[in-house]
Design an enzyme around this catalytic site. Sequence first.
Site, PDB file in Angstrom:
ATOM      1  N   GLY A 202      -2.749  -4.197 -13.601  1.00 22.95           N
ATOM      2  CA  GLY A 202      -2.506  -5.124 -14.640  1.00 22.95           C
ATOM      3  C   GLY A 202      -3.991  -5.943 -15.133  1.00 22.95           C
ATOM      4  O   GLY A 202      -4.794  -5.049 -15.117  1.00 22.95           O
ATOM      5  N   SER A 203      -4.003  -7.126 -15.459  1.00 23.48           N
ATOM      6  CA  SER A 203      -5.143  -7.547 -16.070  1.00 23.48           C
ATOM      7  C   SER A 203      -6.016  -8.008 -15.009  1.00 23.48           C
ATOM      8  O   SER A 203      -5.981  -7.962 -13.752  1.00 23.48           O
ATOM      9  CB  SER A 203      -4.693  -8.906 -16.585  1.00 23.48           C
ATOM     10  OG  SER A 203      -4.448  -9.835 -15.782  1.00 23.48           O
ATOM     11  N   GLY A 207      -5.307  -9.513 -11.387  1.00 23.74           N
ATOM     12  CA  GLY A 207      -5.547  -8.748 -10.010  1.00 23.74           C
ATOM     13  C   GLY A 207      -6.667  -9.132  -9.485  1.00 23.74           C
ATOM     14  O   GLY A 207      -6.392  -9.159  -8.391  1.00 23.74           O
ATOM     15  N   GLU A 226      -5.879  -1.683 -10.355  1.00 24.22           N
ATOM     16  CA  GLU A 226      -6.289  -1.228 -11.530  1.00 24.22           C
ATOM     17  C   GLU A 226      -6.498  -2.312 -12.604  1.00 24.22           C
ATOM     18  O   GLU A 226      -5.237  -2.812 -12.984  1.00 24.22           O
ATOM     19  CB  GLU A 226      -5.304  -0.016 -11.940  1.00 24.22           C
ATOM     20  CG  GLU A 226      -6.018   0.748 -13.324  1.00 24.22           C
ATOM     21  CD  GLU A 226      -4.959   1.489 -13.967  1.00 24.22           C
ATOM     22  OE1 GLU A 226      -4.866   1.579 -15.234  1.00 24.22           O
ATOM     23  OE2 GLU A 226      -4.353   2.479 -13.267  1.00 24.22           O
ATOM     24  N   CYS A 263      -4.029   2.349 -20.711  1.00 22.46           N
ATOM     25  CA  CYS A 263      -5.164   1.833 -19.898  1.00 22.46           C
ATOM     26  C   CYS A 263      -6.438   2.849 -20.249  1.00 22.46           C
ATOM     27  O   CYS A 263      -7.465   2.461 -19.638  1.00 22.46           O
ATOM     28  CB  CYS A 263      -4.756   1.685 -18.392  1.00 22.46           C
ATOM     29  SG  CYS A 263      -4.204   3.407 -17.788  1.00 22.46           S
TER      30      CYS A 263
END
Length: 483
Positions: A202-203, A207, A226, A263
């Site tokens: 996620g962001s 995160g 991630e 991503c």
Amino acid sequence: MTTATLSLTELTAAATAAAKISAAASDTERAGWLNAVADALDANAAELVDIADAETSLGAPRLTGEVARTTGQLRLFARVITEGSYLEAIIDHADPAATPPRPDLRRILKPIGPVAVFSASNFPFAFSVAGGDTASALAVGCPVIVKAHSGHLRLSERTGEIVAEALRGAGAPDGLFALVHGREVGTALVQDPAIKAVGFTGSIPGGRALFDLATSRPDPIPFYGELGSLNPVVITAAALQARSAELAAGLAGSFTLGAGQFCTKPGLVFIPAGTQFAMEVAEASKDKPALGMLTSRIAEAYPDGLRAFASVDGVDVVSGTVEQDAAEDGAAPVVFSTTAAKVLERPEQLLEECFGPTTILIEYTDQDELSAVLAKVPGSLTATLHAQPGEDIAGLAEQLSGLAGRVLFEGWPTGVAVNWAQQHGGPYPATTSLFTSVGATAVRRFQRPVAYQDAPEAVLHPALREDNPLQIPRRVDGELQLP
């Protein structure tokens, strides 16, 4: 199971009980659980794709392929655990004559315990309820509690039902899998003492907040996050001279793929100064359509990111417009152009990820300037180099390998193969660990090493017994032995 029927405390207690059973299960049994889930998802693919398309606007072709990728990685992990090297079984026999005397030592990797998994928005199958984090944790015997993503709740619920039913039918223990939703529940999940590791995609802000929670617990736990990635691309002068039109078309296809919501989207492209490449990319991008984005929040953030780039003096809009309503009309591609000197001057503004179909072309004057600006690029999942045969690129390749987990030579970074050699991770903020979340070695995140000294054979895992009943690869007295 969801929080609609059981409290979080009940779910984590059930996961703790299941952990003992799943850890004791054979690799063949656990492989059967994974294959059963894969078969069930394949059997219900049409229904799942319809739900996913309604919630994400990603389109049936893309989503159908993603279901296949998801079931393929479940089956890959089934093969990984039955092959056996994932256990890293090592035996050193006793040697009283050694200095100091050496006892009998046997080392193996064991499951870490119940795992929390946070689904991603941009891959509603492959990085979601039954995605790679869930599959790799279940493979090694770790129960999983998934926190559903708010962007595809109906899909998450239906996928969770299919996964739970398949696991029950295959004989997996109750409590091995559960689905929850809601931000407060997710926060509580990370802090629950029963949870021993977290997988997150996620962001950076979200995160990092969960990462800090995981590491500030009384018993800190691994957080495999991630978070964000710029995925720099470097193109040499020789490559541009030889195939600029091909490179422009490839870049346009890559940064606009899936409305730029991958991503691994190439967000920074370093090119020699004084070329017409920016115009070629603009031409290759002009007919790319505006596409719907995953959530209203993402759609609203995209124009804000575009305006932030455009507000920097010395940054030009080569193609597209920053004034767009991505929520209403879809996200339209935008190409920016600037110089390496400007990036070195304003890294805090220009080295930020903008989630959507945009990229920045950055002109460098010489290799020293290129090396200097690359040194400012944050950690990324990928780095790509386009050069011509015979060019001396050793130093550049080494620098790129220091800032990314996967270095590509030719090609484009969007698209991640699921296999034994894959590395999907990189220095922070790309990820918060040294491990991969895609590919065979993703299982290593959810295992911990234990060594047994002078242990009676009856208490040893079969992988550590003298006769190697599992017939798996092992290292014995320093020598790798293959079955």
